[in-house]
Motif scaffolding. Sequence first.
Motif, PDB file in Angstrom:
ATOM      1  N   GLY A  80       2.877  -2.309  22.825  1.00 26.38           N
ATOM      2  CA  GLY A  80       1.744  -3.226  22.744  1.00 26.38           C
ATOM      3  C   GLY A  80       0.734  -2.697  21.742  1.00 26.38           C
ATOM      4  N   VAL A  81       0.370  -3.508  20.784  1.00 22.23           N
ATOM      5  CA  VAL A  81      -0.620  -3.115  19.780  1.00 22.23           C
ATOM      6  C   VAL A  81      -1.873  -3.944  20.020  1.00 22.23           C
ATOM      7  CG1 VAL A  81      -1.142  -2.934  17.320  1.00 22.23           C
ATOM      8  CG2 VAL A  81       1.212  -2.593  18.120  1.00 22.23           C
ATOM      9  N   CYS A  82      -2.963  -3.255  20.305  1.00 25.54           N
ATOM     10  CA  CYS A  82      -4.216  -3.959  20.571  1.00 25.54           C
ATOM     11  C   CYS A  82      -4.794  -4.500  19.264  1.00 25.54           C
ATOM     12  CB  CYS A  82      -5.225  -3.011  21.226  1.00 25.54           C
ATOM     13  SG  CYS A  82      -6.803  -3.822  21.573  1.00 25.54           S
ATOM     14  N   LEU A  83      -5.103  -5.789  19.281  1.00 28.13           N
ATOM     15  CA  LEU A  83      -5.744  -6.416  18.130  1.00 28.13           C
ATOM     16  C   LEU A  83      -7.161  -6.871  18.470  1.00 28.13           C
ATOM     17  CD1 LEU A  83      -2.794  -8.513  16.626  1.00 28.13           C
ATOM     18  CD2 LEU A  83      -3.648  -6.286  15.887  1.00 28.13           C
ATOM     19  N   GLY A  84      -7.724  -6.255  19.525  1.00 29.53           N
ATOM     20  CA  GLY A  84      -9.119  -6.524  19.858  1.00 29.53           C
ATOM     21  C   GLY A  84     -10.009  -6.046  18.718  1.00 29.53           C
ATOM     22  N   THR A  85     -11.264  -6.420  18.740  1.00 26.51           N
ATOM     23  CA  THR A  85     -12.167  -6.155  17.618  1.00 26.51           C
ATOM     24  C   THR A  85     -12.222  -4.683  17.229  1.00 26.51           C
ATOM     25  OG1 THR A  85     -13.490  -8.064  18.261  1.00 26.51           O
ATOM     26  CG2 THR A  85     -14.512  -6.473  16.766  1.00 26.51           C
ATOM     27  N   ALA A  86     -12.474  -3.774  18.179  1.00 23.28           N
ATOM     28  CA  ALA A  86     -12.596  -2.353  17.846  1.00 23.28           C
ATOM     29  C   ALA A  86     -11.308  -1.811  17.231  1.00 23.28           C
ATOM     30  CB  ALA A  86     -12.978  -1.550  19.083  1.00 23.28           C
ATOM     31  N   VAL A  89     -10.644  -3.495  13.542  1.00 22.05           N
ATOM     32  CA  VAL A  89     -11.455  -2.959  12.441  1.00 22.05           C
ATOM     33  C   VAL A  89     -11.104  -1.501  12.138  1.00 22.05           C
ATOM     34  CG1 VAL A  89     -13.358  -4.572  12.790  1.00 22.05           C
ATOM     35  CG2 VAL A  89     -13.450  -2.314  13.861  1.00 22.05           C
ATOM     36  N   ASN A  90     -10.406  -0.847  13.049  1.00 19.84           N
ATOM     37  CA  ASN A  90      -9.982   0.537  12.828  1.00 19.84           C
ATOM     38  C   ASN A  90      -8.514   0.642  12.403  1.00 19.84           C
ATOM     39  OD1 ASN A  90     -12.185   2.535  13.392  1.00 19.84           O
ATOM     40  ND2 ASN A  90     -12.380   1.216  15.185  1.00 19.84           N
ATOM     41  N   GLY A  91      -7.892  -0.479  12.028  1.00 20.86           N
ATOM     42  CA  GLY A  91      -6.577  -0.412  11.410  1.00 20.86           C
ATOM     43  C   GLY A  91      -5.381  -0.780  12.252  1.00 20.86           C
ATOM     44  N   SER A  92      -5.571  -1.477  13.374  1.00 24.31           N
ATOM     45  CA  SER A  92      -4.420  -1.800  14.217  1.00 24.31           C
ATOM     46  C   SER A  92      -3.432  -2.750  13.537  1.00 24.31           C
ATOM     47  CB  SER A  92      -4.852  -2.355  15.576  1.00 24.31           C
ATOM     48  OG  SER A  92      -5.544  -3.578  15.433  1.00 24.31           O
ATOM     49  N   GLN A  93      -3.902  -3.604  12.632  1.00 22.76           N
ATOM     50  CA  GLN A  93      -2.978  -4.504  11.928  1.00 22.76           C
ATOM     51  C   GLN A  93      -1.997  -3.702  11.079  1.00 22.76           C
ATOM     52  OE1 GLN A  93      -2.697  -8.069  12.168  1.00 22.76           O
ATOM     53  NE2 GLN A  93      -0.752  -7.476  11.239  1.00 22.76           N
ATOM     54  N   THR A  94      -2.472  -2.648  10.426  1.00 21.90           N
ATOM     55  CA  THR A  94      -1.606  -1.791   9.623  1.00 21.90           C
ATOM     56  C   THR A  94      -0.566  -1.109  10.509  1.00 21.90           C
ATOM     57  OG1 THR A  94      -3.400  -1.425   8.051  1.00 21.90           O
ATOM     58  CG2 THR A  94      -1.581   0.165   8.021  1.00 21.90           C
ATOM     59  N   ILE A  95      -0.987  -0.655  11.685  1.00 21.43           N
ATOM     60  CA  ILE A  95      -0.066  -0.017  12.627  1.00 21.43           C
ATOM     61  C   ILE A  95       0.948  -1.026  13.140  1.00 21.43           C
ATOM     62  CG2 ILE A  95       0.081   1.083  14.898  1.00 21.43           C
ATOM     63  CD1 ILE A  95      -2.695   2.366  14.180  1.00 21.43           C
ATOM     64  N   GLY A 125      -9.146  -1.911  26.964  1.00 17.05           N
ATOM     65  CA  GLY A 125     -10.214  -1.150  27.604  1.00 17.05           C
ATOM     66  C   GLY A 125     -10.270   0.313  27.178  1.00 17.05           C
ATOM     67  N   ALA A 126      -9.733   0.629  26.016  1.00 12.52           N
ATOM     68  CA  ALA A 126      -9.777   2.007  25.518  1.00 12.52           C
ATOM     69  C   ALA A 126     -10.360   2.010  24.103  1.00 12.52           C
ATOM     70  CB  ALA A 126      -8.380   2.610  25.547  1.00 12.52           C
ATOM     71  N   CYS A 127     -11.442   1.282  23.927  1.00 14.35           N
ATOM     72  CA  CYS A 127     -12.022   1.082  22.595  1.00 14.35           C
ATOM     73  C   CYS A 127     -12.437   2.396  21.932  1.00 14.35           C
ATOM     74  CB  CYS A 127     -13.216   0.148  22.680  1.00 14.35           C
ATOM     75  SG  CYS A 127     -12.787  -1.474  23.349  1.00 14.35           S
ATOM     76  N   GLY A 128     -12.779   3.391  22.712  1.00 17.15           N
ATOM     77  CA  GLY A 128     -13.172   4.681  22.163  1.00 17.15           C
ATOM     78  C   GLY A 128     -12.024   5.401  21.474  1.00 17.15           C
ATOM     79  N   LEU A 129     -10.784   4.982  21.758  1.00 14.00           N
ATOM     80  CA  LEU A 129      -9.597   5.581  21.144  1.00 14.00           C
ATOM     81  C   LEU A 129      -9.055   4.735  19.998  1.00 14.00           C
ATOM     82  CD1 LEU A 129      -7.637   6.545  24.386  1.00 14.00           C
ATOM     83  CD2 LEU A 129      -9.045   8.049  22.957  1.00 14.00           C
ATOM     84  N   ALA A 130      -9.747   3.660  19.658  1.00 13.99           N
ATOM     85  CA  ALA A 130      -9.245   2.672  18.700  1.00 13.99           C
ATOM     86  C   ALA A 130      -8.815   3.315  17.387  1.00 13.99           C
ATOM     87  CB  ALA A 130     -10.327   1.627  18.439  1.00 13.99           C
ATOM     88  N   VAL A 139      -0.622   4.987  26.734  1.00 10.50           N
ATOM     89  CA  VAL A 139      -1.579   4.594  25.696  1.00 10.50           C
ATOM     90  C   VAL A 139      -1.744   5.710  24.668  1.00 10.50           C
ATOM     91  CG1 VAL A 139      -3.990   3.968  25.267  1.00 10.50           C
ATOM     92  CG2 VAL A 139      -2.796   3.052  27.259  1.00 10.50           C
ATOM     93  N   PHE A 140      -1.701   5.301  23.392  1.00  9.78           N
ATOM     94  CA  PHE A 140      -1.913   6.216  22.280  1.00  9.78           C
ATOM     95  C   PHE A 140      -3.138   5.783  21.511  1.00  9.78           C
ATOM     96  CE2 PHE A 140       2.547   6.471  23.180  1.00  9.78           C
ATOM     97  CZ  PHE A 140       2.889   7.800  22.941  1.00  9.78           C
ATOM     98  N   GLY A 141      -4.069   6.720  21.279  1.00  9.28           N
ATOM     99  CA  GLY A 141      -5.173   6.491  20.368  1.00  9.28           C
ATOM    100  C   GLY A 141      -4.664   6.861  18.989  1.00  9.28           C
ATOM    101  N   CYS A 142      -4.343   5.880  18.178  1.00 14.84           N
ATOM    102  CA  CYS A 142      -3.550   6.108  16.974  1.00 14.84           C
ATOM    103  C   CYS A 142      -4.267   6.825  15.850  1.00 14.84           C
ATOM    104  CB  CYS A 142      -2.962   4.802  16.480  1.00 14.84           C
ATOM    105  SG  CYS A 142      -1.672   4.245  17.596  1.00 14.84           S
ATOM    106  N   SER A 143      -5.585   6.874  15.861  1.00 18.15           N
ATOM    107  CA  SER A 143      -6.241   7.589  14.782  1.00 18.15           C
ATOM    108  C   SER A 143      -5.902   9.075  14.856  1.00 18.15           C
ATOM    109  CB  SER A 143      -7.761   7.385  14.835  1.00 18.15           C
ATOM    110  OG  SER A 143      -8.273   7.841  16.061  1.00 18.15           O
ATOM    111  N   LYS A 144      -5.602   9.578  16.060  1.00 17.20           N
ATOM    112  CA  LYS A 144      -5.267  10.996  16.230  1.00 17.20           C
ATOM    113  C   LYS A 144      -3.801  11.215  16.564  1.00 17.20           C
ATOM    114  CE  LYS A 144      -9.903  12.184  17.624  1.00 17.20           C
ATOM    115  NZ  LYS A 144     -10.808  12.403  18.704  1.00 17.20           N
ATOM    116  N   GLN A 145      -3.092  10.176  17.035  1.00 16.33           N
ATOM    117  CA  GLN A 145      -1.734  10.377  17.529  1.00 16.33           C
ATOM    118  C   GLN A 145      -0.692   9.532  16.806  1.00 16.33           C
ATOM    119  OE1 GLN A 145      -2.988   9.360  21.610  1.00 16.33           O
ATOM    120  NE2 GLN A 145      -2.143  11.342  22.211  1.00 16.33           N
ATOM    121  N   LEU A 146      -0.961   9.124  15.571  1.00 21.61           N
ATOM    122  CA  LEU A 146      -0.026   8.264  14.856  1.00 21.61           C
ATOM    123  C   LEU A 146       1.316   8.960  14.621  1.00 21.61           C
ATOM    124  CD1 LEU A 146       0.478   5.529  13.596  1.00 21.61           C
ATOM    125  CD2 LEU A 146      -0.541   6.362  11.485  1.00 21.61           C
TER     126      LEU A 146
END
Length: 166
Positions: A80-86, A89-95, A125-130, A139-146
């Motif tokens: 599941g790839v979150c496409l919520g606002t946070a 804007v932090n690159g989920s479409q690229t992921i 509900g994990a916007c801080g990991l966006a 759940v993976f916060g992809c900015s650190k766990q890509l």
Amino acid sequence: MEKLNKKAMDFVEDVIYRHKDEMGPVKLMLHEIQHELGYIPFKAMQMMSDALDIPVSQIYGVVTFYAQFTTEPKGEHVIGVCLGTACYVNGSQTILDLLVEMTGAPVNGTSEDGVFSIDATRCVGACGLAPVVSVDGVVFGCSKQLDELKYLVLSYKKGETPEAQA
């Protein structure tokens, strides 16, 4: 319309039998059926309709109203790839695009080999990991766990489990 095997039919019948006399049993039955089969087959909705003496359209309405239910079989691993606002804007479409390329699964679909399903989701509900991606509920916060996410997908693609690699 798909055919259910005897084991699946027996399971659906058991769920219906155990819950049919409870108040508001439809959602409870649907959760159990999806948990066991991975999706809600139309045949299961018909069986529920007959047993509960309610229109199949009413059951179908419940299935299609709630996002957690699906009428299509999912892959062995659900991403599941979150496409919520946070996340967006932090690159989920690229992921999301990367995962589609890596797995061969279309967005909101399943790969031809049945190994992966990719779902575009909304806020988890994990916007801080966006940006956030979940794989089989983890759940993976992809900015650190890509890199960890890529490794996990590649391991599953090879038919291996990540634990076997550790």
